[in-house]
Design an enzyme around this catalytic site. Structure first.
Site, PDB file in Angstrom:
ATOM      1  N   HIS A   1      -2.978  18.100 -23.845  1.00 60.79           N
ATOM      2  CA  HIS A   1      -2.567  16.749 -23.603  1.00 60.79           C
ATOM      3  C   HIS A   1      -4.178  15.700 -24.359  1.00 60.79           C
ATOM      4  CE1 HIS A   1       1.386  15.693 -20.515  1.00 60.79           C
ATOM      5  NE2 HIS A   1       0.478  16.937 -21.055  1.00 60.79           N
TER       6      HIS A   1
ATOM      7  N   ARG B   1       0.412  -1.568   0.444  1.00 66.85           N
ATOM      8  CA  ARG B   1       0.090  -0.052  -0.106  1.00 66.85           C
ATOM      9  C   ARG B   1       0.848   1.451  -0.124  1.00 66.85           C
ATOM     10  NH1 ARG B   1      -3.158  -3.188   4.544  1.00 66.85           N
ATOM     11  NH2 ARG B   1      -4.645  -4.110   2.982  1.00 66.85           N
TER      12      ARG B   1
ATOM     13  N   GLU C   1      -4.948  17.368  -8.959  1.00 64.90           N
ATOM     14  CA  GLU C   1      -5.731  18.232  -9.808  1.00 64.90           C
ATOM     15  C   GLU C   1      -7.107  18.016  -9.113  1.00 64.90           C
ATOM     16  OE1 GLU C   1      -4.638  16.575 -13.883  1.00 64.90           O
ATOM     17  OE2 GLU C   1      -6.103  16.507 -14.289  1.00 64.90           O
TER      18      GLU C   1
ATOM     19  N   HIS D   1       6.069  10.727 -26.902  1.00 63.99           N
ATOM     20  CA  HIS D   1       4.376  11.602 -26.266  1.00 63.99           C
ATOM     21  C   HIS D   1       4.601  13.247 -26.529  1.00 63.99           C
ATOM     22  CE1 HIS D   1       2.358  12.588 -22.539  1.00 63.99           C
ATOM     23  NE2 HIS D   1       2.854  13.255 -22.746  1.00 63.99           N
TER      24      HIS D   1
ATOM     25  N   LYS E   1       2.274  11.951 -10.380  1.00 62.86           N
ATOM     26  CA  LYS E   1       1.412  11.492 -10.782  1.00 62.86           C
ATOM     27  C   LYS E   1       1.717   9.907 -11.600  1.00 62.86           C
ATOM     28  CE  LYS E   1      -1.586  14.669 -13.096  1.00 62.86           C
ATOM     29  NZ  LYS E   1      -2.356  14.929 -14.632  1.00 62.86           N
TER      30      LYS E   1
ATOM     31  N   HIS F   1      -2.467  12.695 -26.612  1.00 62.20           N
ATOM     32  CA  HIS F   1      -2.852  11.616 -25.865  1.00 62.20           C
ATOM     33  C   HIS F   1      -3.602  10.479 -27.121  1.00 62.20           C
ATOM     34  CE1 HIS F   1      -2.447  12.017 -21.412  1.00 62.20           C
ATOM     35  NE2 HIS F   1      -1.161  11.723 -22.460  1.00 62.20           N
TER      36      HIS F   1
ATOM     37  N   GLU G   1       7.651  19.873 -24.035  1.00 67.14           N
ATOM     38  CA  GLU G   1       6.638  19.976 -22.410  1.00 67.14           C
ATOM     39  C   GLU G   1       7.502  21.186 -21.856  1.00 67.14           C
ATOM     40  OE1 GLU G   1       4.831  17.974 -21.099  1.00 67.14           O
ATOM     41  OE2 GLU G   1       4.844  15.778 -21.843  1.00 67.14           O
TER      42      GLU G   1
ATOM     43  N   LYS H   1       6.411  23.548 -12.566  1.00 73.37           N
ATOM     44  CA  LYS H   1       5.432  23.276 -12.102  1.00 73.37           C
ATOM     45  C   LYS H   1       5.747  22.684 -10.720  1.00 73.37           C
ATOM     46  CE  LYS H   1       4.413  18.361 -12.977  1.00 73.37           C
ATOM     47  NZ  LYS H   1       4.289  16.870 -13.710  1.00 73.37           N
TER      48      LYS H   1
ATOM     49  N   ASN I   1      -1.773  20.261 -18.599  1.00 71.61           N
ATOM     50  CA  ASN I   1      -2.953  19.156 -19.490  1.00 71.61           C
ATOM     51  C   ASN I   1      -2.817  19.740 -20.799  1.00 71.61           C
ATOM     52  OD1 ASN I   1      -2.452  16.511 -18.077  1.00 71.61           O
ATOM     53  ND2 ASN I   1      -4.443  17.347 -16.989  1.00 71.61           N
TER      54      ASN I   1
ATOM     55  N   ARG J   1      -4.261  22.444 -11.788  1.00 72.05           N
ATOM     56  CA  ARG J   1      -3.223  21.309 -12.084  1.00 72.05           C
ATOM     57  C   ARG J   1      -3.465  21.016 -13.364  1.00 72.05           C
ATOM     58  NH1 ARG J   1       0.307  16.371  -9.432  1.00 72.05           N
ATOM     59  NH2 ARG J   1       1.107  15.853 -11.166  1.00 72.05           N
TER      60      ARG J   1
END
Ligand code: NAD
Ligand code: GLY
Length: 363
Positions: A250, A123, A239, A267, A145, A254, A187, A229, A247, A243
């Site tokens: 993105h 965990r 987020e 990417h 993330k 994506h 980025e 960032k 993206n 936040r």
């Protein structure tokens, strides 16, 4: 001033705060990062390209610990649930206890999978990011993330799990292929385009130096993007609000990556084209000016990044993929658009007809 002097940027998250160290020779600076390991077990997760280049540099630093390495095959396709299972089995074979640490040595694929494995083992155990691509240094290693891809889409399984430290050794960029380096620059541009117009102007002025990998300019670009960032993540770790601005590009990107089966585009390349599509959509919706779109396109082109949708990608299919994005709420598209350079904004309820029109004219 020594432009390559070590930079330390803190990600301020209370008792989970951590440093991002950016500099030269950091992988071999064992005393610095070894001090972050709390227990007696470590699993280094890397891949078949990076490990032969850099595992030796850190191995001595693990002397006295019970440690092993788990190597992925190279490529986005290996950021999979099956490999998380294998990483967890490697921790089991090591007898890793709750104070064990995973070390992620590689690009964003390794970092995302290693972080998710750390979030799952018992965990949640510590992990340290040692990013070796520009993209991972400026983006994926910072902010917690973590996750893997599913056949249904990219990064659909994951967890927020912050690293204990990020060690960005810029010497590793020496072996990074040119295309990957440029994908990382996308980025960097993204951070400036979202919320830092002066940085965007600096990038315009230093585009040639960055393309030539001038070490001082590269260090400065990494540190400024990471600082930006880190600030966003400290304000909105999971987020719930701002936040999501990170993206920009993105949702489009994506969809492009998935349509290209994760092989046609890197990417960062997907993000570059995606940012430009977001700028065009903003312009179409009357939020921004053509001059803003042109400014972004010029910078991306100057940095050698793609700006058009690859031939053969169908606009309707891309739109269908965009509907799966995590930012959407049931039945509506939620996109990051902008009001110009440095002024990104979250926009809900974007009409599919407008998105389709932009996708149809961007090939
Ligand atoms: P990557 O991890 O696939 O690395 C790119 C290529 O460079 C690979 O072939 C790798 O083996 C090679 N490589 C890495 N370091 C090298 C070095 N120093 N020398 C030579 N070759 C080297 O890709 P990436 O661009 O680093 O990361 C992309 C991934 O990051 C995607 O899966 C994306 O979803 C994820 N990502 C995550 C976040 C986040 O916040 N977690 C943010 C952005 C991107
Ligand atoms: N790459 C987007 C984020 O970290 O939130």
């Amino acid at each position: 001033m020594n432009t390559l002097a070590l930079q330390t940027i803190d990600v301020a998250l209370g008792d989970r705060s951590y440093p991002v160290w950016i500099g030269s020779g950091l992988l071999a600076d064992h005393a610095r990062w070894r001090a972050m390991l709390r227990g007696r077990h470590a699993l280094v997760i890397s891949n078949s390209t990076v490990a032969p280049l850099y595992l030796d540099r850190i191995a001595q630093g693990l002397d006295g610990l019970r440690w092993a390495s788990f190597l992925l095959d190279d490529g986005e396709a290996h950021k999979s649930f099956a490999n998380v299972g294998r990483a967890l089995e490697a921790l089991g074979e090591l007898g890793a206890t709750r104070d064990a640490c995973i070390i992620a040595l590689g690009g964003g694929v390794v970092g995302d999978l290693a972080g998710f494995s750390a979030a799952c083992w018992m965990r949640g155990i510590d992990f340290i990011q040692m990013p070796t691509t520009l993209l991972a240094m400026v983006d994926s290693s910072v902010g917690g993330k973590t996750g893997v891809n599913l056949p249904a889409g990219k990064n659909l399984a994951g967890a927020f799990h912050q690293p204990r430290a990020v060690i960005a050794d810029i010497d590793t960029l020496a072996t990074l292929p040119d295309r990957e380096f440029r994908a990382g620059l996308a980025e960097v541009v993204k951070g400036a385009a979202i919320g830092d117009e002066p940085f965007f102007a600096w990038l315009e002025q230093h585009a040639d130096a960055l393309s030539a990998r001038d070490p001082g300019s590269v260090m400065k670009a990494i540190a400024r993007k990471v600082r930006y960032k880190a600030g966003v993540v400290a304000r909105d770790e999971t987020e719930q609000g701002d936040r999501a601005l990170l993206n920009l590009g993105h949702t489009f990107g994506h969809a492009l990556e998935t349509a290209g089966r994760y092989t046609a585009l890197l990417h960062g390349e997907g993000v570059a084209i995606g940012m430009l599509l977001a700028a065009r959509l903003s312009e179409r919706l009357g939020m921004s000016q053509a001059a803003d779109t042109q400014r972004l396109q010029r910078l991306l082109e100057k940095l050698g990044l793609p700006v058009a949708i690859p031939a053969g990608m169908d606009a309707q299919k891309l739109l269908a993929l965009m509907r799966l994005d995590k930012k959407n709420t049931a039945g509506t598209l939620r996109l990051i658009l902008w009001r110009g350079v440095g002024l990104a904004e979250i926009v809900s309820g974007v009409g599919e007809a407008d998105v389709l029109a932009v996708l149809q004219t961007a090939g």
